[in-house]
Design a protein around this motif. Structure first.
Motif, mmCIF file in Angstrom:
data_model
loop_
_atom_site.group_PDB
_atom_site.id
_atom_site.type_symbol
_atom_site.label_atom_id
_atom_site.label_comp_id
_atom_site.label_asym_id
_atom_site.label_seq_id
_atom_site.Cartn_x
_atom_site.Cartn_y
_atom_site.Cartn_z
ATOM 1 N N ARG A 170 0.833 -1.202 0.000
ATOM 2 C CA ARG A 170 0.000 0.000 0.000
ATOM 3 C C ARG A 170 0.869 1.253 0.000
ATOM 4 N N GLU A 174 0.849 4.175 -2.685
ATOM 5 C CA GLU A 174 0.657 5.550 -2.211
ATOM 6 C C GLU A 174 1.710 6.475 -2.809
ATOM 7 N N GLN A 177 0.916 8.059 -6.022
ATOM 8 C CA GLN A 177 -0.146 9.066 -6.021
ATOM 9 C C GLN A 177 0.307 10.379 -5.405
ATOM 10 N N ALA A 180 0.233 11.338 0.658
ATOM 11 C CA ALA A 180 -0.945 10.614 1.144
ATOM 12 C C ALA A 180 -2.039 11.574 1.558
ATOM 13 N N SER A 206 -8.236 5.812 -3.303
ATOM 14 C CA SER A 206 -7.405 6.638 -4.187
ATOM 15 C C SER A 206 -6.035 6.027 -4.422
ATOM 16 N N THR A 207 -5.636 5.088 -3.581
ATOM 17 C CA THR A 207 -4.343 4.442 -3.774
ATOM 18 C C THR A 207 -4.472 2.991 -4.227
#
Length: 307
Positions: A170, A174, A177, A180, A206-207
């Motif tokens: 994760r 992240e 993107q 965070a 979103s991740t």
């Protein structure tokens, strides 16, 4: 022939002791990815390229190529097949260069590496620690010149159901993107104490990766025996939390229980198109004498809306 005795039961990739080069044309340019394999017991079966890995790579190329003209479709000698339903509108990310790919049980990493070469901004290849260290990471290094500046290709361990491994994945997603996202801090009125809720909580959806690849993971499972399916589904659901993520799953029906995983996925995901047979993707699967090697299908899913 493998001195260890491990030989993949494949139709295309029959020798796990030799490198395999996957070549394809895109917009008139010849491209290739080469992966080394090993029949060694400590990485088996992850050290071998299985037919489904090559077939899923072909699908990724297909959905990133222009549709053939009517005249090209009419040519029976056309080398590359085209499956129009795989390229239906709304299935795949609109911008490949902005998409992220997560491959579960990647083994040698061919499918994900092809996805990276096609332009994905982040490709995360995952498998058991020994496979990642001895097989996947060396193949990432071998193909580093195939990726553009700014692209990220990462190979890290992910044991399905292991929360620490899932968190590591994760964090990599992240990073693609940017910073965070955090949800607002709220205070609890209970007993006058300030209780921090959702502190530094990521906006998980979103991740999530744009695409999750899963190929040929339903093996060594017999009715009544302990199954790895439940923990795979658990991990899959953590990385496909919304309908923004497309899951491409390739499987071969080696035994009756192989259908179990497919049905478990269908409990949580909508199947977007009719399953695609191997013979629709690769001419080499047209033979009627393939037996179980012909029982390969590719499925495309998105998370059910009301879960």
């Amino acid at each position: 022939m493998s001195v260890s005795g491990n030989v993949p039961r494949n139709h295309i990739c029959k020798d796990a002791s030799s490198p395999y080069t996957f070549t394809y044309m895109q917009y008139g340019q010849l491209k290739s990815i080469t992966v080394n394999q090993t029949p060694d017991e400590d990485t088996w079966p992850g050290g071998a390229l299985w037919d489904i890995g090559a077939l899923l790579a072909k699908v990724l190329v297909m959905v990133n190529s222009p549709s053939p003209s009517p005249s090209a479709k009419a040519l029976t000698s056309r080398k590359e097949l085209f499956v129009s339903r795989l390229c239906s509108h709304g299935i795949w990310p609109t911008s490949w260069k902005n998409c992220t790919i997560l491959e579960l049980g990647c083994g040698v990493g061919l499918t994900g590496l092809v996805g990276a070469q096609l332009g994905a901004k982040l490709t995360l290849l995952t498998d058991l620690d020994v496979v990642v260290e001895k097989v996947t990471k060396p193949n990432v290094e071998l193909n580093k010149d195939a990726f553009r500046m700014g692209q990220k290709v990462v190979a890290i361990p992910l044991c399905w159901g292991n929360e620490d491994d899932e968190l590591s994945c994760r964090k990599v997603l992240e990073s693609a993107q940017g910073t965070a996202k955090k949800k607002p801090t709220r205070k609890s009125k209970k007993k006058g104490k300030n209780k921090i809720l959702n502190d530094e909580c990521l906006d998980i959806a979103s991740t999530d990766p744009s695409i999750i690849l899963i190929g040929d993971v339903a093996y060594q499972h017999k009715p009544g025996a302990p199954s790895h399916f439940e923990i795979l589904i658990s991990t899959l659901l953590k990385f496909a939390t919304s309908r923004e993520t497309v899951v491409m799953f390739g499987t071969r029906m080696r035994m009756p229980a192989s259908a179990d995983l497919l049905e478990m996925i269908r409990e949580h995901f909508d199947e977007l198109i009719e399953p695609v047979g191997a013979h629709e993707i690769d001419h080499r699967f047209h033979s009627s004498s393939l037996g179980r090697n012909s029982l390969i299908t590719v499925h495309v899913f998105k998370r059910k809306a009301k879960e």
